[in-house]
Design an enzyme around this catalytic site. Structure first.
Site, PDB file in Angstrom:
ATOM      1  N   CYS A 267       2.668   6.282  10.227  1.00  0.00           N
ATOM      2  CA  CYS A 267       3.570   5.628   9.029  1.00  0.00           C
ATOM      3  C   CYS A 267       5.067   5.405   9.277  1.00  0.00           C
ATOM      4  O   CYS A 267       5.776   4.577   8.381  1.00  0.00           O
ATOM      5  CB  CYS A 267       3.578   6.597   7.904  1.00  0.00           C
ATOM      6  SG  CYS A 267       1.718   7.039   7.413  1.00  0.00           S
TER       7      CYS A 267
ATOM      8  N   HIS B 171       8.060   4.995   2.411  1.00  0.00           N
ATOM      9  CA  HIS B 171       6.667   5.075   2.829  1.00  0.00           C
ATOM     10  C   HIS B 171       5.827   5.311   1.496  1.00  0.00           C
ATOM     11  O   HIS B 171       6.095   6.404   1.049  1.00  0.00           O
ATOM     12  CB  HIS B 171       6.388   5.644   4.204  1.00  0.00           C
ATOM     13  CG  HIS B 171       4.964   5.974   4.160  1.00  0.00           C
ATOM     14  ND1 HIS B 171       3.982   5.009   4.132  1.00  0.00           N
ATOM     15  CD2 HIS B 171       4.185   7.175   4.427  1.00  0.00           C
ATOM     16  CE1 HIS B 171       2.737   5.604   4.562  1.00  0.00           C
ATOM     17  NE2 HIS B 171       2.871   6.977   4.474  1.00  0.00           N
TER      18      HIS B 171
ATOM     19  N   ASN C 119      -2.149   3.943   0.391  1.00  0.00           N
ATOM     20  CA  ASN C 119      -1.441   4.423   1.566  1.00  0.00           C
ATOM     21  C   ASN C 119      -1.701   3.507   2.786  1.00  0.00           C
ATOM     22  O   ASN C 119      -2.956   3.604   3.307  1.00  0.00           O
ATOM     23  CB  ASN C 119      -1.372   5.934   1.869  1.00  0.00           C
ATOM     24  CG  ASN C 119      -0.618   6.261   3.324  1.00  0.00           C
ATOM     25  OD1 ASN C 119      -0.323   5.407   4.077  1.00  0.00           O
ATOM     26  ND2 ASN C 119      -0.635   7.643   3.574  1.00  0.00           N
TER      27      ASN C 119
END
Length: 331
Positions: free
Chosen positions: A122, A256, A287
């Site tokens: 990420c 993020h 996500n």
């Protein structure tokens, strides 16, 4: 005395254009609830996620990247032939070699651009952005394409109550090019490998046949939450300090898109003023790991919630555990 001629690049680098691609299929929480014992209210309260996008067979890592990249190149006002480097961050391209970046560079029509993949979870977009900045300042490329792309639906265990609702698919891309003034700040990045077991692939590819279970992503939710909230807020502050920016100088915060509770906690810890626009793309995109920051950036600019020239703090963090934070001027 060295015989090596010094390199000559641009004095600084900046993001010149951004593009995104979200798969056509929108998946609401109700679909996730078909395989786990939970509720829409629980998923929303724990993550903020309402829907996510899942790719079909044609929406491959390369195909989504090419769509997002084409938009970023057009937004930057350059041609693909001017791209000197293509950096792709992904954990869901299942071929170890060749790098998917080489296919993307070719199909976009670049002129034999340097192309390679990176695996930084990420935080991958931040890693790629930092590498691109170095290439431009060093002089090895005039324009570099940085892509974050994932098909995490391929790595999701739909029976895992802790993660089944989290992940989505998509691609985000930016073109980084020369600048006459600082527009990408110093990067604060690093890793904490002693915590690598908190987010991991369930089994190695070499163990797949014997285990009988296709690899998926698993995580220790509470441990990851605590690390992200407390440690990453410190990293974000370090990035602000390195750029000589105070929270009141910020226009936009693009963390993020892992979990809205993490985002809310970071906003509170950093004491961001109310005027700072906060990306909350996680609500409808989920996500998407390396793709989450450029996708969130693209949406903020497209909706007018952020504008060209705004000062934004971006921070990615995830499996490794790795992290990268910097301050940028939005394209």
């Amino acid at each position: 005395m060295s015989k090596i001629k010094p390199s000559k690049g641009a004095p600084y680098a900046r993001i010149l254009g951004v593009g995104g691609y979200r798969p056509t299929r929108v998946v609401p929480n109700e679909v996730i609830l078909e395989t786990i014992d939970s509720s829409d209210e629980w998923i929303r309260s724990r993550s903020g996620i309402q829907t996510r996008h899942w790719a079909n067979a044609e929406e491959t890592v390369a195909a989504m990247s090419i769509e997002a990249s084409g938009k970023a190149i057009a937004d930057a006002g350059i041609s693909a032939e001017q791209i000197g480097g293509v950096i792709v961050s992904t954990v869901s391209h299942f071929k170890q070699t060749p790098a998917v970046a080489t296919e993307i560079a070719d199909k976009l029509g670049t002129n034999k651009a340097a192309a390679f993949d990176i695996s930084a979870g990420c935080a991958g977009f931040g890693y790629g952005l930092t590498l691109a900045k170095g290439m431009i300042v060093e002089g090895s490329a005039e324009y570099v394409l940085v892509i974050g792309v994932e098909r995490l639906s391929d790595l999701t265990d739909l029976e895992d109550r802790a993660t089944a609702f989290l992940f989505g698919d998509g691609a985000g891309a930016v073109v980084v090019g020369p600048s006459a003034e600082p527009a990408i700040g110093p990067t604060v990045w690093g890793s904490e490998g002693d915590k690598s077991e908190t987010i991991k692939q369930t089994v190695a590819w070499t163990e797949y046949d014997s285990s009988g279970k296709f690899p998926a992503i698993t995580q220790e939710g509470q441990a990851v939450f605590r690390w992200a909230v407390f440690e990453m807020a410190k990293v974000a502050q370090q990035a602000l300090d390195a750029a000589g920016i105070s929270p009141s100088d910020l226009d936009v915060f693009i963390p993020h898109q892992a979990n809205e509770r993490i985002i809310d906690s970071m906003v509170k810890t950093l004491k961001l003023p109310e005027h700072v626009t906060v990306a909350r793309d996680v609500r409808t995109t989920g996500n998407t790991s390396a793709a989450s920051i450029p996708l969130a950036m693209e949406r903020l600019l497209a909706t007018g919630e952020a504008k060209s020239g705004d000062t934004a703090l971006v921070i990615g963090f995830g499996a490794g555990l790795v992290y990268a934070a910097t301050v940028v001027t939005l394209p």
